[in-house]
Design a protein around this motif. Structure first.
Motif, PDB file in Angstrom:
ATOM      1  N   MET B   1       0.615  -1.636   0.291  1.00 43.42           N
ATOM      2  CA  MET B   1      -0.635  -0.114   0.452  1.00 43.42           C
ATOM      3  C   MET B   1       1.120   1.674   0.213  1.00 43.42           C
ATOM      4  SD  MET B   1      -2.811   1.005   2.969  1.00 43.42           S
ATOM      5  CE  MET B   1      -3.504   3.013   2.925  1.00 43.42           C
ATOM      6  N   ARG B   2       0.510   2.187  -0.678  1.00 42.16           N
ATOM      7  CA  ARG B   2       1.308   3.168  -1.084  1.00 42.16           C
ATOM      8  C   ARG B   2       0.287   4.510  -0.166  1.00 42.16           C
ATOM      9  NH1 ARG B   2       5.052   3.118  -4.796  1.00 42.16           N
ATOM     10  NH2 ARG B   2       5.306   5.776  -5.179  1.00 42.16           N
ATOM     11  N   SER B  40       5.388   7.678 -12.836  1.00 40.92           N
ATOM     12  CA  SER B  40       4.245   6.617 -13.975  1.00 40.92           C
ATOM     13  C   SER B  40       3.013   7.298 -14.547  1.00 40.92           C
ATOM     14  CB  SER B  40       4.377   5.162 -13.684  1.00 40.92           C
ATOM     15  OG  SER B  40       3.469   4.798 -12.479  1.00 40.92           O
ATOM     16  N   PRO B  41       2.388   6.820 -15.681  1.00 41.86           N
ATOM     17  CA  PRO B  41       1.295   7.010 -16.005  1.00 41.86           C
ATOM     18  C   PRO B  41       0.312   6.880 -14.913  1.00 41.86           C
ATOM     19  CG  PRO B  41       2.778   6.563 -17.826  1.00 41.86           C
ATOM     20  CD  PRO B  41       3.549   6.854 -16.753  1.00 41.86           C
ATOM     21  N   ALA B  42       0.809   5.226 -14.709  1.00 42.96           N
ATOM     22  CA  ALA B  42      -0.028   4.384 -13.755  1.00 42.96           C
ATOM     23  C   ALA B  42      -0.801   5.375 -12.073  1.00 42.96           C
ATOM     24  CB  ALA B  42      -0.088   3.094 -13.494  1.00 42.96           C
ATOM     25  N   THR B  43       0.498   6.244 -11.718  1.00 46.30           N
ATOM     26  CA  THR B  43      -0.018   6.640 -10.687  1.00 46.30           C
ATOM     27  C   THR B  43      -0.493   8.050 -11.195  1.00 46.30           C
ATOM     28  OG1 THR B  43       2.929   6.250  -9.610  1.00 46.30           O
ATOM     29  CG2 THR B  43       1.793   8.003  -8.691  1.00 46.30           C
ATOM     30  N   TYR B  45      -3.225   8.167 -12.791  1.00 42.78           N
ATOM     31  CA  TYR B  45      -4.544   7.220 -13.056  1.00 42.78           C
ATOM     32  C   TYR B  45      -4.392   6.526 -11.537  1.00 42.78           C
ATOM     33  CZ  TYR B  45      -4.912   8.423 -18.195  1.00 42.78           C
ATOM     34  OH  TYR B  45      -4.966   8.898 -19.194  1.00 42.78           O
ATOM     35  N   ILE B  46      -3.993   6.164 -10.544  1.00 45.58           N
ATOM     36  CA  ILE B  46      -4.268   6.119  -9.256  1.00 45.58           C
ATOM     37  C   ILE B  46      -5.591   7.077  -8.731  1.00 45.58           C
ATOM     38  CG2 ILE B  46      -3.985   6.156  -6.672  1.00 45.58           C
ATOM     39  CD1 ILE B  46      -3.302   3.024  -8.578  1.00 45.58           C
ATOM     40  N   TYR B  47      -4.711   8.430  -9.161  1.00 44.80           N
ATOM     41  CA  TYR B  47      -5.541   9.591  -8.786  1.00 44.80           C
ATOM     42  C   TYR B  47      -6.777  10.368  -9.004  1.00 44.80           C
ATOM     43  CZ  TYR B  47      -1.755   8.800  -5.516  1.00 44.80           C
ATOM     44  OH  TYR B  47      -0.768   8.323  -3.607  1.00 44.80           O
ATOM     45  N   TYR B  48      -6.055   9.689 -10.395  1.00 41.71           N
ATOM     46  CA  TYR B  48      -7.392  10.941 -11.670  1.00 41.71           C
ATOM     47  C   TYR B  48      -8.199  10.018 -12.369  1.00 41.71           C
ATOM     48  CZ  TYR B  48      -5.170  14.874  -9.206  1.00 41.71           C
ATOM     49  OH  TYR B  48      -4.825  15.538  -8.445  1.00 41.71           O
ATOM     50  N   GLN B  49      -9.468   9.437 -12.676  1.00 45.29           N
ATOM     51  CA  GLN B  49      -9.817   8.888 -13.568  1.00 45.29           C
ATOM     52  C   GLN B  49      -9.550   8.476 -14.954  1.00 45.29           C
ATOM     53  OE1 GLN B  49     -14.099   8.614 -13.285  1.00 45.29           O
ATOM     54  NE2 GLN B  49     -14.001   8.745 -11.526  1.00 45.29           N
ATOM     55  N   ASP B  50      -9.187  10.134 -14.898  1.00 38.16           N
ATOM     56  CA  ASP B  50      -8.777  10.308 -16.930  1.00 38.16           C
ATOM     57  C   ASP B  50      -8.569  11.891 -16.489  1.00 38.16           C
ATOM     58  OD1 ASP B  50     -11.434  11.916 -16.718  1.00 38.16           O
ATOM     59  OD2 ASP B  50     -12.182  10.673 -17.482  1.00 38.16           O
TER      60      ASP B  50
END
Lengths: 78, 196
Positions: B1-2, B40-43, B45-50
């Motif tokens: 968990m981050r 990373s792009p994944a990071t 998208y963790i916080y914002y849907q798009d």
């Protein structure tokens, strides 16, 4: 990659879900899966990001489902 | 968990605003932002849907900040002259101190995001300004006008002066700076026009 936030896991996948008709094609399958709280596809992103918020921590079921429907799907890492 | 790193997140939000100002909404993407912020792009998208979710979140924050600033020391009970003078002063100060935020809002103004934001932002600002105008009309300090007519006369001159200031020049002269004197001179004309 997946991250746990407030008792939910956020799964991030790179796909080739290209446009709105593609999104519609996977919608009913995803909507029927238990555990999914929220999902969306960023079709304006070059990685066509599928983002799933779920109570489930394992991504495999989602990857298999999207592949079965004929799209590529791989978990994005950091 | 981050765990969520607030400082890092705030830095990325600031970077997003800078990129949108520089490249426009069309030229901005989550991928470019991730690259610039070295995450990373994944990071992202963790916080914002798009991208839309991020832009809405940024826009709402900047709008709330702007409105809070505008209401500094302000009360709807002020006389119309005093109240409008304070509004001009606060809005000009925000504009001069936060040029990036102002330019960011300009980029949003003609996008679909703008409509969504203006529906979701707190209504306390609108309510306070509405009460101010209502009180002034009741006291006989302000002529009753349709909102758009009132707003165009009461605030557009200030925003045009700020535009000249940003350009550093006007149609008539090669150098222009928005000073307190220029602002007050303009305000007096506006106040005169709005007297019943």
């Amino acid at each position: 990659m997946s991250t746990l936030l407030q008792n939910r896991t956020i799964h991030i996948f790179k796909t080739n879900i290209h446009d709105q008709p593609d999104v519609n094609a996977i919608a009913s399958a995803l909507n029927n899966l238990p555990g999914i709280l929220k999902w969306n596809v960023a079709i304006d992103d070059c990685d066509k990001i599928l983002r799933i918020e779920s109570t489930q921590t394992e991504p495999d079921e989602y990857i298999d489902l999207v592949k079965t429907l004929g799209y590529s799907c791989e978990e994005l890492t950091f | 968990m981050r765990t969520r790193d607030e400082n890092k997140e705030q830095a990325i939000r600031q970077q997003a605003i800078e990129m949108i100002v520089k490249y426009g909404l069309e030229g901005f993407s989550m991928q470019k932002l991730a690259k610039a912020a070295n995450v990373s792009p994944a990071t992202m998208y963790i916080y914002y849907q798009d991208k839309e979710d991020l832009v809405l979140s940024l826009g709402t924050e900047v709008f709330n900040k702007m409105q809070l600033y505008s209401l500094k020391n302000f009360s709807s009970d002020l006389s119309f002259d005093e109240g409008l003078k304070l509004q001009w002063k606060n809005r000009a100060a925000f504009f001069l101190e936060n040029p990036l935020d102002v330019q960011f809002i300009e980029h949003l103004r003609y996008s679909p995001a703008f409509r969504t934001i203006s529906h979701t932002i707190k209504n306390s600002f609108k309510a306070e300004m509405g009460k101010f105008v209502h009180n002034a009309v009741l006291r006989g300090e302000l002529v009753q006008l349709p909102f758009e007519v009132y707003w165009s006369v009461a605030f557009s001159p200030l925003y045009q002066l700020m535009k000249f200031h940003t350009q550093g020049e006007s149609y008539a002269s090669s150098s222009f700076e928005l000073t307190d004197e220029v602002m007050d001179q303009t305000l007096q004309v506006v106040l005169k026009a709005l007297k019943p």
